[in-house]
Design an enzyme around this catalytic site. Structure first.
Site, PDB file in Angstrom:
ATOM      1  N   HIS A  29      35.345  42.985  36.587  1.00 48.61           N
ATOM      2  CA  HIS A  29      34.248  43.927  35.818  1.00 48.61           C
ATOM      3  C   HIS A  29      33.190  44.152  36.642  1.00 48.61           C
ATOM      4  O   HIS A  29      32.953  43.692  37.831  1.00 48.61           O
ATOM      5  CB  HIS A  29      34.064  43.367  34.634  1.00 48.61           C
ATOM      6  CG  HIS A  29      33.076  42.109  34.675  1.00 48.61           C
ATOM      7  ND1 HIS A  29      33.460  40.770  35.425  1.00 48.61           N
ATOM      8  CD2 HIS A  29      31.771  41.889  34.231  1.00 48.61           C
ATOM      9  CE1 HIS A  29      32.455  40.194  35.087  1.00 48.61           C
ATOM     10  NE2 HIS A  29      31.460  40.728  34.547  1.00 48.61           N
ATOM     11  N   ASP A  33      27.223  40.266  39.847  1.00 43.98           N
ATOM     12  CA  ASP A  33      27.743  39.024  40.290  1.00 43.98           C
ATOM     13  C   ASP A  33      29.364  38.861  40.556  1.00 43.98           C
ATOM     14  O   ASP A  33      29.607  37.816  40.872  1.00 43.98           O
ATOM     15  CB  ASP A  33      26.992  37.776  39.471  1.00 43.98           C
ATOM     16  CG  ASP A  33      27.599  37.914  37.874  1.00 43.98           C
ATOM     17  OD1 ASP A  33      27.651  39.070  37.603  1.00 43.98           O
ATOM     18  OD2 ASP A  33      27.517  37.034  37.351  1.00 43.98           O
TER      19      ASP A  33
HETATM   20 ZN   LIG Z   1      29.655  39.845  33.489  1.00 45.17          ZN
END
Ligand SMILES: [Zn+2]
Length: 273
Positions: A29, A33
């Site tokens: 996604h 991070d």
């Molecule tokens: Zn996330």
């Protein structure tokens, strides 16, 4: 490579993982991070003289963002990017070869997010050379015997595969469940993975926060491990509010016994689980 947070390329170099062996990148996604290291990594590959191609599995938006970045900072890459646009709403087979399948599973996060299951196909049985020589099995028949089929001699004698071959090596599988809220039905889609990575961002006493932020607790990850028939659970993605990572393992083992506490740079030998 599954996901590519900031600093992923430095971390690879620190761990002596060779960039030249990197051929497939899966992005779950578009949160920083999990993604922001990708543009930099693509540039570094070019500096290292990468040629040929690299496969990237990513959402349509992810491809667009990456291409926009590349058009400014990574012009004229000396290798080709083969884009595989992932369906973020439905499970799909991303790779299917003789040896392996990779499937995606939609998760439940603040933005569209998918998990990945890497599963080796059943392996061929091992030929017992003395036995195949003794029964004069022709080379053309070996592939069938390795699959467990019997060998029929010219005189009609049937030699079962068990006499000619030894048990195949086990097939391993790895399920990678990145950011998600607990999904009760998820376990049934994982088909007893050898190793399950499931995020454990929070501990159970902050269940409300976990729900609110679309993350899971160690307790919930352990329930998925137990219900999926996994051999081992790998924790990870700990919230920075906790100073003692071992609490995640403590909480998870109450539900599921074989928990591996994840830390930066950890290597797990999946054949030893
Ligand atoms: Zn996330």
């Amino acid at each position: 490579m599954i996901d590519c947070g900031e600093g992923a390329q430095q971390q690879m170099q620190r761990m002596h993982l060779r960039l030249s062996r990197l051929n497939h990148i899966f992005i779950s996604h578009l949160h920083g991070d999990h993604y922001l290291g990708l543009p930099g990594l693509l540039g570094t590959l070019a500096l290292h003289g990468r040629t040929g191609s690299i496969n990237i599995y990513i959402s349509a938006e992810g491809k667009e963002a990456t291409e926009r970045f590349n058009s400014y900072f990574n012009r004229g890459l000396p290798y080709e990017i083969v884009w595989h646009i992932t369906d973020m709403k439905h499970s799909e087979i991303l790779i299917d070869t003789e040896a392996l399948t990779v499937k995606s599973i939609p998760l439940n996060h603040r933005v569209r997010c998918i998990g990945f299951v890497f599963a080796e196909k059943p392996k061929p049985r091992h030929i017992i050379r003395e036995m195949t020589d003794y029964h004069q099995v022709p080379v053309s028949q070996m592939q069938y015997i390795k699959r467990g089929e019997p060998f029929v001699k010219p005189d009609g004698t049937v030699i079962p595969a068990e006499m000619l071959t030894r048990e195949a090596s086990p097939s391993y599988s790895y399920a990678h469940i990145s950011d998600t809220k607990y999904i009760p039905g998820l376990a049934t889609m994982l088909e007893s993975p050898t190793l399950l990575y499931h995020e454990t961002t929070y501990l159970q006493h902050e269940q409300e926060l976990a729900d609110e932020r679309y993350h899971s607790t160690a307790h919930e990850a352990a329930m998925v491990a137990r219900d999926s028939g996994a051999h081992a659970l790998l924790t990870g993605h700990y919230s920075s509010r906790y100073t003692d990572d071992s609490l995640f393992k403590e909480e998870a083992v109450e539900v599921f016994p074989h928990v591996i506490l994840n830390r930066e740079g950890l290597a797990v030998d999946i054949t030893q689980l």
